[in-house]
Write an enzyme that holds these catalytic residues in place. Sequence first.
Site, PDB file in Angstrom:
ATOM      1  N   ASP A   9      30.669 -26.790 -27.837  1.00 50.06           N
ATOM      2  CA  ASP A   9      29.718 -26.206 -28.782  1.00 50.06           C
ATOM      3  C   ASP A   9      28.596 -27.225 -28.889  1.00 50.06           C
ATOM      4  O   ASP A   9      28.789 -28.317 -29.416  1.00 50.06           O
ATOM      5  CB  ASP A   9      30.439 -26.009 -30.120  1.00 50.06           C
ATOM      6  CG  ASP A   9      29.532 -25.439 -31.204  1.00 50.06           C
ATOM      7  OD1 ASP A   9      28.292 -25.534 -31.055  1.00 50.06           O
ATOM      8  OD2 ASP A   9      30.062 -24.927 -32.201  1.00 50.06           O
ATOM      9  N   GLN A  32      27.066 -30.524 -31.523  1.00 52.01           N
ATOM     10  CA  GLN A  32      28.306 -30.576 -32.338  1.00 52.01           C
ATOM     11  C   GLN A  32      29.502 -31.240 -31.651  1.00 52.01           C
ATOM     12  O   GLN A  32      30.159 -32.094 -32.222  1.00 52.01           O
ATOM     13  CB  GLN A  32      28.702 -29.153 -32.773  1.00 52.01           C
ATOM     14  CG  GLN A  32      30.008 -29.100 -33.558  1.00 52.01           C
ATOM     15  CD  GLN A  32      30.367 -27.682 -33.997  1.00 52.01           C
ATOM     16  OE1 GLN A  32      29.732 -27.118 -34.861  1.00 52.01           O
ATOM     17  NE2 GLN A  32      31.396 -27.116 -33.391  1.00 52.01           N
ATOM     18  N   ASN A  44      35.214 -38.710 -17.310  1.00 54.17           N
ATOM     19  CA  ASN A  44      35.977 -37.486 -17.582  1.00 54.17           C
ATOM     20  C   ASN A  44      35.624 -37.031 -18.995  1.00 54.17           C
ATOM     21  O   ASN A  44      35.517 -37.872 -19.883  1.00 54.17           O
ATOM     22  CB  ASN A  44      37.483 -37.813 -17.479  1.00 54.17           C
ATOM     23  CG  ASN A  44      38.347 -36.573 -17.449  1.00 54.17           C
ATOM     24  OD1 ASN A  44      38.318 -35.765 -18.362  1.00 54.17           O
ATOM     25  ND2 ASN A  44      39.112 -36.419 -16.378  1.00 54.17           N
ATOM     26  N   ASP A  51      36.999 -18.428 -29.785  1.00 50.91           N
ATOM     27  CA  ASP A  51      36.142 -19.125 -30.743  1.00 50.91           C
ATOM     28  C   ASP A  51      36.774 -19.037 -32.127  1.00 50.91           C
ATOM     29  O   ASP A  51      37.449 -18.054 -32.450  1.00 50.91           O
ATOM     30  CB  ASP A  51      34.738 -18.508 -30.766  1.00 50.91           C
ATOM     31  CG  ASP A  51      33.776 -19.341 -31.615  1.00 50.91           C
ATOM     32  OD1 ASP A  51      33.982 -20.572 -31.722  1.00 50.91           O
ATOM     33  OD2 ASP A  51      32.816 -18.760 -32.171  1.00 50.91           O
ATOM     34  N   TYR A  65      36.662 -33.657 -39.515  1.00 47.37           N
ATOM     35  CA  TYR A  65      36.371 -32.292 -39.076  1.00 47.37           C
ATOM     36  C   TYR A  65      34.940 -32.191 -38.590  1.00 47.37           C
ATOM     37  O   TYR A  65      34.003 -32.489 -39.321  1.00 47.37           O
ATOM     38  CB  TYR A  65      36.595 -31.295 -40.221  1.00 47.37           C
ATOM     39  CG  TYR A  65      36.300 -29.874 -39.804  1.00 47.37           C
ATOM     40  CD1 TYR A  65      37.173 -29.203 -38.958  1.00 47.37           C
ATOM     41  CD2 TYR A  65      35.155 -29.222 -40.225  1.00 47.37           C
ATOM     42  CE1 TYR A  65      36.914 -27.914 -38.546  1.00 47.37           C
ATOM     43  CE2 TYR A  65      34.880 -27.919 -39.815  1.00 47.37           C
ATOM     44  CZ  TYR A  65      35.762 -27.278 -38.979  1.00 47.37           C
ATOM     45  OH  TYR A  65      35.501 -25.988 -38.565  1.00 47.37           O
ATOM     46  N   LYS A  86      36.018 -26.603 -34.803  1.00 47.38           N
ATOM     47  CA  LYS A  86      37.370 -26.333 -34.325  1.00 47.38           C
ATOM     48  C   LYS A  86      37.413 -26.576 -32.816  1.00 47.38           C
ATOM     49  O   LYS A  86      36.381 -26.636 -32.158  1.00 47.38           O
ATOM     50  CB  LYS A  86      37.722 -24.892 -34.684  1.00 47.38           C
ATOM     51  CG  LYS A  86      39.180 -24.662 -35.016  1.00 47.38           C
ATOM     52  CD  LYS A  86      39.715 -25.490 -36.156  1.00 47.38           C
ATOM     53  CE  LYS A  86      41.217 -25.284 -36.335  1.00 47.38           C
ATOM     54  NZ  LYS A  86      41.777 -26.235 -37.298  1.00 47.38           N
ATOM     55  N   ARG A 123      35.432 -22.770 -41.654  1.00 46.50           N
ATOM     56  CA  ARG A 123      35.581 -24.227 -41.775  1.00 46.50           C
ATOM     57  C   ARG A 123      36.839 -24.741 -41.086  1.00 46.50           C
ATOM     58  O   ARG A 123      37.381 -25.785 -41.458  1.00 46.50           O
ATOM     59  CB  ARG A 123      35.584 -24.647 -43.251  1.00 46.50           C
ATOM     60  CG  ARG A 123      34.275 -24.303 -43.939  1.00 46.50           C
ATOM     61  CD  ARG A 123      34.327 -24.497 -45.434  1.00 46.50           C
ATOM     62  NE  ARG A 123      33.124 -23.959 -46.042  1.00 46.50           N
ATOM     63  CZ  ARG A 123      31.998 -24.641 -46.212  1.00 46.50           C
ATOM     64  NH1 ARG A 123      31.934 -25.896 -45.843  1.00 46.50           N
ATOM     65  NH2 ARG A 123      30.942 -24.081 -46.770  1.00 46.50           N
ATOM     66  N   TYR A 136      41.922 -33.216 -41.795  1.00 46.40           N
ATOM     67  CA  TYR A 136      40.643 -33.595 -41.206  1.00 46.40           C
ATOM     68  C   TYR A 136      39.492 -32.703 -41.667  1.00 46.40           C
ATOM     69  O   TYR A 136      38.437 -32.706 -41.081  1.00 46.40           O
ATOM     70  CB  TYR A 136      40.752 -33.583 -39.678  1.00 46.40           C
ATOM     71  CG  TYR A 136      41.613 -34.709 -39.163  1.00 46.40           C
ATOM     72  CD1 TYR A 136      41.092 -35.996 -39.018  1.00 46.40           C
ATOM     73  CD2 TYR A 136      42.947 -34.493 -38.851  1.00 46.40           C
ATOM     74  CE1 TYR A 136      41.878 -37.038 -38.571  1.00 46.40           C
ATOM     75  CE2 TYR A 136      43.742 -35.525 -38.395  1.00 46.40           C
ATOM     76  CZ  TYR A 136      43.204 -36.802 -38.255  1.00 46.40           C
ATOM     77  OH  TYR A 136      43.991 -37.826 -37.806  1.00 46.40           O
TER      78      TYR A 136
HETATM   79  P1  13P Z   1      33.034 -23.866 -34.647  1.00 48.95           P
HETATM   80  O1  13P Z   1      34.215 -24.794 -34.412  1.00 48.95           O
HETATM   81  O2  13P Z   1      33.134 -22.640 -33.821  1.00 48.95           O
HETATM   82  O3  13P Z   1      31.758 -24.606 -34.475  1.00 48.95           O
HETATM   83  O4  13P Z   1      33.118 -23.375 -36.148  1.00 48.95           O
HETATM   84  C1  13P Z   1      33.022 -24.314 -37.143  1.00 48.95           C
HETATM   85  C2  13P Z   1      33.168 -23.789 -38.536  1.00 48.95           C
HETATM   86  O5  13P Z   1      33.329 -24.596 -39.434  1.00 48.95           O
HETATM   87  C3  13P Z   1      33.115 -22.360 -38.811  1.00 48.95           C
HETATM   88  O6  13P Z   1      33.174 -22.066 -40.174  1.00 48.95           O
HETATM   89 MG    MG Z   2      29.849 -24.400 -34.113  1.00 50.63          MG
HETATM   90 MG    MG Z   3      33.137 -22.442 -31.768  1.00 50.12          MG
END
Ligand code: 13P
Ligand code: MG
Ligand code: MG
Length: 371
Positions: free
Chosen positions: A12, A95, A105, A132, A230, A233, A267, A349
């Site tokens: 991302d 991100q 790598n 996703d 965090y 994801k 989140r 996290y």
């Molecule tokens: P992503 O991991 O897809 O960027 O989403 C993050 C997020 O906090 C969605 O609420």
């Molecule tokens: Mg994102």
């Molecule tokens: Mg994503």
Amino acid sequence: MVETTISVIKADIGSLAGHMIVPDFILEFARKEMKKGVETGVINDFHVTNAGDDLELIMTHHKGEGNAEVHELAWNTFVKGAELGRKKKIYAAGQDILADTFSGNVKGMGPGSAEMTFEERKSEPIAVFMADKTEPGAFNYPIYKIYADPFNTAGLVIDPNLHDGFRFVIQDVRVDDKPFVELKTPEESYDLLALIGSTSKYTIKKVYRHDGMVTAAISTDKLCYIAGKYVGKDDPVAIIRAHSGLPAMGEILEAFTLPHLVAGWMRGSHIGPLIPVGVKDSRCTRFDGPPRVIGLGFQVSNGTLLGPVDMFEDVAFDISRKRAMEAADYLRRHGPFMPHRLHENDMEYTTLPAVLEKLKDRFSAEEIVPK
Ligand code: 13P
Ligand code: MG
Ligand code: MG
Ligand code: 13P
């Protein structure tokens, strides 16, 4: 016989209007970089797409897994793409880029990757699944269904090539010391389920047929353990070979019909259904979701990719999508309550500990009676 490697490397690097989709200019830029990669002989062929806000680079080459040139091509595409994104002020540009310099790598640097190397069969159909708003453990359920559940995969019963079962390589994503274990189905199915039912800790990394033929590879990269906090994801990808002594493509797709509950969503802190969607619906909206998975089918043909077929873009999955939205609606009514919100251990996290920290000194040994 020359072997072909499929490398799916994703990150991302920024998105439109929040965590929704990869903007077109980033997709176009990535295709240009991939084309240069073909021209300079780094890769053979590619397909670029997006799973929601994740940029997906599907590449074929003959250089084997973990190849520095291939990984560097992906890394540079992400770094330069993120720079373009920052200029245009897209959301969360860069991100998943968690390192300053490339170290040979992409592992441990933010992007996720799944790779698989094989000698092409007479015909080589493969599926690439990209999700996703969820995490690598989201693939545990469908992968188990595909290779170990005869109620999902008819071939486990009917086809003598599948009868002897499969070998699962599991990774404990929470430890660095001895993270891998191999379990064999059907003999050890219960042991296997004992581990992979804990989706935030044990993830399926690879699956081999009983005779050692590789058949599935899944990304297991966990962003929070790299960043220590965090940042987003670990939206995962999986590569699966189909047919001719392996589960048929239809059996592979059958495993996504439930739609099962996964961790991620808003989140990265909520349980929600994983909705199988076509690329056109690969866009996370409601409560930043619900979590979605796209599935592209290709024929690998002398190191190139024929296709894709957008496999979930089919009425056969309408009922799964409807069921998913009903489950999503039901879960949403729980608001901040578990089990819609993840267990505290899985919130380690996220930004929740910062909130709890504030309350720490207000706890008392005695029951408090407000005056
Ligand atoms: P992503 O991991 O897809 O960027 O989403 C993050 C997020 O906090 C969605 O609420
Ligand atoms: Mg994102
Ligand atoms: Mg994503
Ligand atoms: P394969 O024998 O090529 O696996 O195909 C079986 C089939 O008929 C799929 O439904």
